[in-house]
Design an enzyme around this catalytic site. Sequence first.
Site, PDB file in Angstrom:
ATOM      1  N   LYS A  24      -2.012  -1.715  -3.615  1.00 38.20           N
ATOM      2  CA  LYS A  24      -3.214   0.027  -4.255  1.00 38.20           C
ATOM      3  C   LYS A  24      -1.959   1.361  -4.074  1.00 38.20           C
ATOM      4  O   LYS A  24      -0.972   0.924  -3.299  1.00 38.20           O
ATOM      5  CB  LYS A  24      -3.936  -0.596  -2.536  1.00 38.20           C
TER       6      LYS A  24
ATOM      7  N   LYS B 166       0.996  -0.967   0.305  1.00 34.94           N
ATOM      8  CA  LYS B 166       0.068   0.087  -0.141  1.00 34.94           C
ATOM      9  C   LYS B 166       0.918   1.188  -0.079  1.00 34.94           C
ATOM     10  O   LYS B 166       1.765   1.716   1.116  1.00 34.94           O
ATOM     11  CB  LYS B 166      -0.757  -0.145   1.202  1.00 34.94           C
TER      12      LYS B 166
END
Length: 339
Positions: free
Chosen positions: A262, A209
Amino acid sequence: MHTMNATNEPNRPTERPRDQRRGQAERDRHADVKLDAGQLIYPVFVLEGGNERRPVASMPGVDQVSPDVAVQMIQTLAQRGLRRFMLFGVIDPAKKDATGSEALNPDNPVHQTLRRGRDAGLDVEMHADLCFCEYTDHGHCGVLHDDADVTVDNDATLDLLGEQAVALAESGADYVDPSGVMDGMVGAVRQALNQHGHNAVRILSYTVKYASAYYGPFRDAGGGAPKFGDRRGYQMDYRRSDEWRTELALDIAEGADGVMVKPAASSLDIIRRVRDHTPGNMPVAAYHVSGEYSTLHAAAERGWVDLRAAAVETTTAIRRAGADWVVTYFAPQLLDWAS
Ligand code: PBG
Ligand code: ZN
């Protein structure tokens, strides 16, 4: 005129690449990347109250909904084939504090939605976000550290993540999805779940992330923007191309059931590499995030791109990069739009 070959068969002209692009039937025959309802995860923002639906200004088509409305919506979408949902809490600012204690309140909107869903017998997989930024008054993803450069106290947050995970499991979460990028979060959550008999509850980790400019509209939708500083002290630096290896190895060793990358559309290379280095039976998810969603909407509003075509192209590209599951706010529309 075709020439004859030695066996007296007519020589077919050699097929050239463009021959496979002639007509929709031929194009469909060669398309090998599919985008099905079963591969989509739909994020849902739940707030307190009943019969509530509040549009999120920066995310056209996305609403914050109360638990009763959420369960109705999920039921309707499940009938259309959508089977995975991811819950985020929208909390009254008056209930936020330094440790995010409202996260543990079994009456908060996430817990209510999980219980109502379970009582309604929904045949869906319910994911619950596992983080504190929606619940803390300072908006960071855990409890603060004395040293401002560290921002979040890693190990103190791990204990709380364990507690939050157990509470979510007790309300009926099938998956808890730790999104705060704390070191050791998967191991701590696994251990806490198992200690309380929730061995069957799975963990979809936000393994890779990046600290990203594309989370802006989400912080609007979830009300979880940091009140000071930013998240670069814990979220990953997108300028590092190889750090995913470290995070992936740790999450697998700590017992993750699925891994996520992500933001998705700006990390297609990383999705591919993670897929190629993850055990085949373990799902790789990719999150097409709020800012990626909203930029397409903004351009479409100006008539600069076609929303449907752009949304299908981008989410298909995320699948092509190697994502088994695509987390996307376009999920309901893709039921109609994708092939
Ligand atoms: C918070 C969280 C964020 C998102 C998912 N969980 C925001 C952040 O890290 O600031 C982003 C999702 C999106 O932008 O759609 N832990
Ligand atoms: Zn967070």
